[in-house]
Design a protein around this motif. Structure first.
Motif, PDB file in Angstrom:
ATOM      1  N   THR A  27      35.484  -4.532 -39.814  1.00 25.84           N
ATOM      2  CA  THR A  27      34.824  -3.251 -39.939  1.00 25.84           C
ATOM      3  C   THR A  27      34.950  -2.685 -41.345  1.00 25.84           C
ATOM      4  OG1 THR A  27      36.383  -2.927 -38.150  1.00 25.84           O
ATOM      5  CG2 THR A  27      34.332  -1.732 -38.025  1.00 25.84           C
ATOM      6  N   CYS A  77      35.129  -4.175 -43.920  1.00 25.90           N
ATOM      7  CA  CYS A  77      34.355  -4.990 -44.833  1.00 25.90           C
ATOM      8  C   CYS A  77      32.880  -4.645 -44.779  1.00 25.90           C
ATOM      9  CB  CYS A  77      34.545  -6.455 -44.486  1.00 25.90           C
ATOM     10  SG  CYS A  77      33.663  -7.605 -45.527  1.00 25.90           S
ATOM     11  N   ILE A  78      32.496  -3.954 -43.731  1.00 28.20           N
ATOM     12  CA  ILE A  78      31.089  -3.694 -43.498  1.00 28.20           C
ATOM     13  C   ILE A  78      30.379  -3.130 -44.730  1.00 28.20           C
ATOM     14  CG2 ILE A  78      30.297  -1.420 -42.616  1.00 28.20           C
ATOM     15  CD1 ILE A  78      30.805  -4.534 -40.487  1.00 28.20           C
ATOM     16  N   GLY A  79      31.139  -2.390 -45.512  1.00 27.59           N
ATOM     17  CA  GLY A  79      30.543  -1.767 -46.677  1.00 27.59           C
ATOM     18  C   GLY A  79      30.150  -2.714 -47.793  1.00 27.59           C
ATOM     19  N   CYS A  80      30.759  -3.901 -47.794  1.00 28.66           N
ATOM     20  CA  CYS A  80      30.549  -4.760 -48.945  1.00 28.66           C
ATOM     21  C   CYS A  80      29.159  -5.359 -48.965  1.00 28.66           C
ATOM     22  CB  CYS A  80      31.605  -5.861 -49.025  1.00 28.66           C
ATOM     23  SG  CYS A  80      31.294  -7.278 -47.960  1.00 28.66           S
ATOM     24  N   GLY A  81      28.527  -5.404 -47.812  1.00 24.71           N
ATOM     25  CA  GLY A  81      27.169  -5.915 -47.759  1.00 24.71           C
ATOM     26  C   GLY A  81      27.089  -7.391 -48.085  1.00 24.71           C
TER      27      GLY A  81
END
Lengths: 148, 148
Positions: B112, B114-118
């Motif tokens: 979760t 990591c979700i931001g890293c795209g």
DNA sequence: CTACAAGCTCAACTTAACTTGAGGTCAAGC
DNA sequence: GCTTGACCTCAAGTTAAGTTGAGCTTGTAG
């Protein structure tokens, strides 16, 4: 240069650090998907990178491709997975992961803690039992029969 | 009944929960040792149980037999390992284990996060890098060349 | 003393996870 | 417009970690 929308298999290989042959293999096993160009070449959408990253990390901690495949079932087929989709997967794995984490900690710290058990009976060894997927009824023989 | 001093292969199998064939195999790979009776049958000393327990736990968290073999090099050949001997092994593994633990935690929690890293660039994905055994210089291509 | 479960060796088979190779196609630069 | 590197498919090979089976020996319970 505008951000490239689709990736070739070679680009995915370089960016994810896995061989092209492995990507073909993952695709054959249904772990990743691609569509084809008119010339029959694979094109991947960006989220394949996350999938591959997760595949590698999961493998490194001892999860089999079969297990990963199963976990990936929860992800949507057609659209790019959302934050919520990934959350579901993470949750599905939580128990297994928690268990592995505690086993690792035992291996790291507990080797010493365990020294006292003498391993007179493996059934009592905190290293193996305590968090075991087997309810601790039954002998080693039972384990032998049931496990794997 | 006085405690049995030596174990037959069958007894070890039952108590450790691994098949006799696996014990033969481990012995062939030098992971465990036995001596033979006059009739050529294997007899194990009690500490084999601890060894086997560690083998299984280590395997379950993704450490290969080769890695376990290497770690076991630190154990004494002839005498039963002492607390201190096991400590040395545990220490030798600590880094590897710490790393695996943090990867597991990332998989558990970080999916979760990591979700931001795209995953625009896998090089920046906290899931793979950050603790990576590779010093983060160089592209995926380098990783491809160096790794494994 | 004898039956028979438990052992022994060694070769061959199995499964997972890939890699390699052969033989042929696609596409971007000169 | 052709050459060259990236792709494609499909079959076969590889490594790890055991398992299975055949054929033979051991040891213990009745």
């Amino acid at each position: 240069m505008a951000p490239v929308r689709e990736l070739t298999v070679g680009q995915v290989a370089v960016r994810s650090g896995v061989a092209v042959s492995a990507l073909h293999f993952y695709e054959a096993r249904g772990l990743i998907r691609s569509h084809r160009t008119s010339g029959n070449q694979r094109r991947y959408s960006r989220d394949v990178l996350r999938r591959v990253a997760i595949i590698r990390v999961a493998q490194e901690v001892g999860i089999s491709l079969a297990g990963i495949t199963q976990a990936f079932q929860s992800l949507p087929e057609e659209r790019t997975p959302t934050r919520e989709d990934w959350n579901v997967l993470s949750t599905a794995w939580r128990d297994e992961l928690d268990q592995k984490i505690s086993q690792l900690k035992k291996l790291r710290d507990g080797l010493t803690d365990c020294i006292g058990c003498g391993c007179m009976s493996i059934d009592k060894c905190p290293l193996r039992n305590k968090e075991d997927r087997l309810s601790a009824q039954g002998s080693g023989a039972r384990r032998l029969l049931v496990e794997r």
